[in-house]
Design an enzyme around this catalytic site. Structure first.
Site, mmCIF file in Angstrom:
data_model
loop_
_atom_site.group_PDB
_atom_site.id
_atom_site.type_symbol
_atom_site.label_atom_id
_atom_site.label_comp_id
_atom_site.label_asym_id
_atom_site.label_seq_id
_atom_site.Cartn_x
_atom_site.Cartn_y
_atom_site.Cartn_z
ATOM 1 N N TYR A 194 0.863 -1.179 0.000
ATOM 2 C CA TYR A 194 0.000 0.000 0.000
ATOM 3 C C TYR A 194 0.901 1.231 0.000
ATOM 4 C CZ TYR A 194 -4.199 2.570 1.592
ATOM 5 O OH TYR A 194 -5.259 3.424 1.713
ATOM 6 N N ARG A 247 -5.640 10.747 -10.919
ATOM 7 C CA ARG A 247 -4.989 11.396 -9.771
ATOM 8 C C ARG A 247 -4.580 10.319 -8.785
ATOM 9 N NH1 ARG A 247 -7.386 12.074 -4.689
ATOM 10 N NH2 ARG A 247 -5.834 10.473 -4.513
ATOM 11 N N LYS A 265 -5.802 -1.652 -2.773
ATOM 12 C CA LYS A 265 -6.947 -1.378 -1.882
ATOM 13 C C LYS A 265 -7.729 -2.667 -1.630
ATOM 14 C CE LYS A 265 -6.740 3.225 -1.588
ATOM 15 N NZ LYS A 265 -6.863 4.134 -0.479
ATOM 16 N N GLU A 337 -11.848 5.453 -6.681
ATOM 17 C CA GLU A 337 -10.537 5.715 -6.084
ATOM 18 C C GLU A 337 -9.665 6.513 -7.038
ATOM 19 O OE1 GLU A 337 -9.850 4.214 -2.839
ATOM 20 O OE2 GLU A 337 -8.318 5.772 -2.966
ATOM 21 N N ASP A 338 -9.126 7.589 -6.542
ATOM 22 C CA ASP A 338 -8.107 8.365 -7.248
ATOM 23 C C ASP A 338 -8.553 8.875 -8.623
ATOM 24 O OD1 ASP A 338 -6.813 7.848 -4.924
ATOM 25 O OD2 ASP A 338 -5.047 6.934 -5.803
ATOM 26 N N ASP A 360 -13.580 6.881 -1.769
ATOM 27 C CA ASP A 360 -12.631 6.740 -0.662
ATOM 28 C C ASP A 360 -11.884 8.047 -0.390
ATOM 29 O OD1 ASP A 360 -11.183 5.247 1.242
ATOM 30 O OD2 ASP A 360 -9.529 5.035 -0.170
ATOM 31 N N ASP A 361 -11.560 8.775 -1.444
ATOM 32 C CA ASP A 361 -10.753 9.988 -1.267
ATOM 33 C C ASP A 361 -11.573 11.127 -0.675
ATOM 34 O OD1 ASP A 361 -8.334 8.879 -2.553
ATOM 35 O OD2 ASP A 361 -9.728 8.699 -4.225
ATOM 36 N N ASN A 502 -0.303 11.780 0.101
ATOM 37 C CA ASN A 502 0.429 10.533 -0.134
ATOM 38 C C ASN A 502 1.099 10.549 -1.503
ATOM 39 O OD1 ASN A 502 -0.478 9.208 2.275
ATOM 40 N ND2 ASN A 502 -2.477 8.985 1.321
#
Ligand SMILES: O=C([O-])CC(=O)C(=O)O
Ligand SMILES: [Mg+2]
Length: 646
Positions: A194, A247, A265, A337-338, A360-361, A502
């Site tokens: 991760y 992203r 994930k 995600e992202d 999630d973000d 991150n």
């Protein structure tokens, strides 16, 4: 080991394709779920396969192949322990046109089947029954010894990316051993599979690419996504993590190479939240990339074109979302995600009312940060409403966290949401978000445009707003400078500073900087892990305010209650459940998050709280509600210990 595969034939061992006596066309099969129980090795003359439905034997099929499975109960429900062996054989007639094959893995192919391989842990009996004699050296070892050996081998690698590749190889070789390793050594291996290492893996995905993992859906698959989903070998999918790679963490557009993120994930969904690996589907939507370096990289694995936008993008996403519902029903959880800001907010708004979706973000980060704040207040004192919050970064994470804090303040105090929002200020790349900028702001920033004079620099915003809490979600590293941290320390006895971006390279400041520049007074947490810091003879253990605390438990709670929508109150419930897991002993050590080594217990509590909320809100379809939800959550969790095959 036996499983049903769609047309493709995976295995050896005397059975191949339709010529095999063990290959059946299920064309005439009515909508049904079939449990296939392994009764014997395929090359045994007398071997047979039992087709069960709801644990009632339906048909025993002898090797002469005369039987068929045409009289399977049309409306079966499948329950039982090893759901890996279940296969939803059909849904509609048109899907049955393709022949389905029953395959039996043994011998050489069993050793290459990651779902069933145990390597040297196959015992003597299994070696006899499954034609493994001679294919393994004589020694038989336990799974525990295998874990020990793998850990020794992984620790020998100096470079984190090599550890990552070793872990991915293990996942492809022996899934249960991979999860046992990860669960038993979670604090050591989380940074490998991760953040931060997964970030580097995505950047270099093309050159380290060995075997495809996950499902790639590109613009080439437009019009065929329903079919593409059916190419995936598992049917009983419960969680999908999907990215379009625009992203990735704070690393920007990594196009198709973002696939490392859904894979990482989902491995945490299993290891930390106990969702079966076979129920997890990683997906990357490839609409191109605007990353010039990747477009010019000969090893790039994605479409070599600039990103599709507007209608072309929306149509592909819509086809995907519809196909998911059609294939897996309305209870499959889709985690976005992202995605880049604009798409992330739009997709969540568009599908939040028709699908079980979660970003999630935006939402996961918000929930984990709120939990950390609630815990930090036990150290600092006061209620949320007594504090002032300043954010650097007003994207998905920043505005998502800000909104959840405002919701919680409003709930705790009965203050209107509008008022609660005024306790929170955000700085973006153009400075403090203020009323005078409102016309040029993206829609998700508008609620944060307060009456205030414009301020350009972060340090001036700190001195002007006088926050007690500073949160970095900018995706830009080293932006909490010495001046900024010192300003926070001058204003507050115990400044709360969260550097959430991150991977580690993008963190707004390091743990060492936060503790040193605040003379050891900061309550600090970061998105990616930092080692403990020694300052003036004291050891400070930084918290890791990472989504991984929340999404696995949240997902498990949604799945086990059969929830059909995600509601903000579930995020608040998850936050409270996480904060409640911080013990006095943790506080005494300066921790505001519980240690990750207890994560499965933590996830079970989060899952139980989320499920309870789903029942309370009337969004749960699984009836009746289990009496003890924590026990039920623990009971549902995947256990990676090997199963005995006979
Ligand atoms: O992956 C993580 O560690 C947290 C996260 O979602 C992100 O930074 O985008
Ligand atoms: Mg993310």
């Amino acid at each position: 080991m036996i499983s049903l595969h769609r047309s493709c034939f995976l295995n050896n061992a005397g059975i191949s394709g339709s010529s095999s006596p063990f290959s059946y066309k299920l064309k005439k099969l009515p909508p049904a779920s079939v449990k296939v129980t392994a009764l014997g090795p395929n090359r045994d003359r007398n071997s047979s396969v039992l087709i069960e439905n709801n644990n009632n034997p339906l048909k025993e099929i002898k090797e002469d192949g005369t039987s068929s499975v045409a009289d399977v109960d049309p409306n079966p429900t499948v329950t039982g322990e090893d759901r890996d062996l279940y296969y939803d054989a059909a849904a509609t007639d048109d899907q049955l046109v393709t022949p389905w094959s029953l395959s039996v893995a043994s011998g050489y192919s069993l050793l290459r089947d990651p779902h069933h391989n145990k390597g040297l842990a196959f015992n003597e009996k299994e070696r006899d029954s499954y034609y493994l004699r001679g294919l393994l050296p004589p020694t038989v070892i336990s799974q525990e010894l295998q874990v020990k050996k793998m850990m020794c081998s992984i620790r020998q690698y100096q470079v984190p990316l090599q550890k990552y590749m070793a872990m991915m190889d293990l996942q492809e070789l022996n899934e249960r051993l991979f999860y046992k390793l990860l669960i038993d050594n979670v604090e050591e291996l989380l940074p490998v599979v991760y953040t931060p290492t997964v970030g580097e893996a995505c950047q270099k995905y093309g050159s380290i690419f060995r075997r495809p993992q996950g499902l790639f859906i590109s613009l080439k698959e437009k019009g065929k996504i329903h079919e593409v989903l059916r190419n995936w070998p598992q049917r009983d999918i419960q969680v999908i993590v999907v990215t379009d790679g625009e992203r990735i963490l704070g690393l920007g557009d990594l196009g198709c190479q973002g696939m490392g993120i859904p894979i990482g994930k989902l491995s945490l969904y299993t290891a930390l939240g106990g969702v079966r690996p076979s129920a997890c589907l990683p997906v990357t939507i490839d609409v191109g990339t605007n990353n010039e370096q990747l477009l010019n990289d000969e090893f790039y694995i994605g479409l070599r074109r600039r990103r599709a936008t507007g209608q072309e993008y929306a149509e592909l996403m819509h086809e995907f979302m519809s196909a998911v519902k059609q294939n897996y029903g309305e209870k499959v959880l889709i985690q976005f995600e992202d995605f880049a800001n604009h798409n992330a907010f739009d997709l969540l708004a568009k599908y939040g009312t028709t699908h079980l979706v979660f970003n999630d973000d935006i939402q996961g980060t918000a929930s984990v940060v709120l939990a950390g704040l609630v815990a930090a207040l036990k150290v600092v004192g006061g209620t949320l409403a007594d504090h002032r919050f300043l954010f650097l970064g007003a994207g998905e994470a920043g505005t998502g966290i800000a909104e959840l804090i405002a919701l919680e303040i409003s709930k705790q105090t009965n203050m209107p949401l509008e008022e609660a929002r005024k306790k929170i200020s955000l700085v973006d790349s153009k400075g403090l978000i203020v009323k005078s900028r409102i016309d040029s702001l993206q829609h998700f920033k508008k609620p944060w445009a307060h009456d205030h004079e414009p301020i350009k620099k972060l340090v001036d915003a700190v001195n002007g707003i006088k926050p007690t809490v500073l949160i970095g979600t900018s995706g830009v590293g080293r932006t909490f400078t010495k001046e900024v941290v010192e300003a926070m320390a001058a204003l507050n006895e115990k400044p709360i500073i969260f550097s959430l971006s991150n991977p580690t390279s993008q963190s707004e400041c390091t743990a060492e900087e936060a503790y040193t520049w605040s003379q050891g007074r900061a309550i600090f947490a970061s998105g990616s892990p930092f080692d403990p810091v020694e300052y003036k003879g004291r050891v400070f253990v930084p918290g890791q305010a990472n989504n991984a605390y929340i999404f696995p438990g949240l997902g498990l709670g949604l799945i086990m209650s059969g929830a059909i929508r995600v509601h903000d109150d579930m995020l608040l419930a998850a936050s409270e459940a996480l904060a409640a897991q911080v013990t006095q002993e943790n506080f005494d050590k300066g921790l505001i998050y519980p240690p990750f080594r207890n994560i499965r217990k933590i996830s079970a509590h989060i899952a139980a709280s989320v499920a309870a909320k789903a029942y309370e809100l009337g969004l749960a379809t699984r009836q009746p509600q289990p009496k003890d939800l924590v026990k039920y959550a623990e009971h549902c969790m995947y256990n990676p210990a090997y199963q005995s095959y006979r």
